[in-house]
Design an enzyme around this catalytic site. Sequence first.
Site, PDB file in Angstrom:
ATOM      1  N   LYS A  49       0.730  -1.204  -0.003  1.00 35.30           N
ATOM      2  CA  LYS A  49       0.023   0.096   0.176  1.00 35.30           C
ATOM      3  C   LYS A  49       0.922   1.426  -0.131  1.00 35.30           C
ATOM      4  O   LYS A  49       0.516   2.172  -0.808  1.00 35.30           O
ATOM      5  CB  LYS A  49      -0.769  -0.057   1.183  1.00 35.30           C
ATOM      6  CG  LYS A  49      -1.901   0.992   1.262  1.00 35.30           C
ATOM      7  CD  LYS A  49      -2.863   1.051   2.431  1.00 35.30           C
ATOM      8  CE  LYS A  49      -2.185   1.394   3.505  1.00 35.30           C
ATOM      9  NZ  LYS A  49      -3.045   1.534   4.842  1.00 35.30           N
ATOM     10  N   ASP A  57      -6.755   1.620   0.929  1.00 30.51           N
ATOM     11  CA  ASP A  57      -6.924   1.497   2.531  1.00 30.51           C
ATOM     12  C   ASP A  57      -8.198   1.231   2.941  1.00 30.51           C
ATOM     13  O   ASP A  57      -9.141   0.730   1.992  1.00 30.51           O
ATOM     14  CB  ASP A  57      -6.466   3.092   2.747  1.00 30.51           C
ATOM     15  CG  ASP A  57      -7.411   4.046   2.430  1.00 30.51           C
ATOM     16  OD1 ASP A  57      -8.165   3.725   1.595  1.00 30.51           O
ATOM     17  OD2 ASP A  57      -7.212   5.338   2.892  1.00 30.51           O
TER      18      ASP A  57
END
Length: 220
Positions: free
Chosen positions: A120, A138
């Site tokens: 991420k 997220d």
Amino acid sequence: MNAAKRHEIFSRLRAANPHPTTELEYKTPFELLVAVVLSAQATDKGVNLATRRLFPVASTPEAIHALGEAGLADTIRTIGLYKSKARHLIAACRMLVELHGSQVPAERAALEALPGVGRKTANVILNTAFGQPTMAVDTHIFRVANRTGLAPGKTVLEVEKKLLKTIPPEFRVDAHHWLILHGRYVCQARKPKCGECIIADLCEYKGKLVAPAPLRARRN
């Protein structure tokens, strides 16, 4: 969700915010890297408060490494998990100096090799610093993708792959920011603001709290 709906959703998001960006404060790819590492389990507001103290003192890999783990930890102590984040950042700075000429690499594998940097975080750096069409999923993006029907999936990786496959190419670079901001301020977890949502009539969420605005307008 069909392709026409997806295109209209991102057309509206683009019209409302033509040049979206992160709410983290940074001036260089390295400052962004530091901010994103600090942002794990922390708010952007909290990270910005910490980096406003840190960056005037140290804003390069060499300068932060020179602070040492204890010195960096003391500077960022208002951030959750600050001790482990300081440890990761000191190690990452050493690798950047020794392996990358103090520059943040623009390749996923090299980024993910840095301590404290996962998929991420790498996606955020590649997208925000280098303009690559990546999708950092997220909690906000995961929720919006599933709730609206844009890209339902049981894991963040599944959602990421579906979004990159189905979002029209013209929107892919900025889609990451549009979806995060939409989830943060409109399509919130506990009480989505459906009455304020500009894509409510396109959303396939069965639990909408109000009728979409266009439908209400037609009845009046």
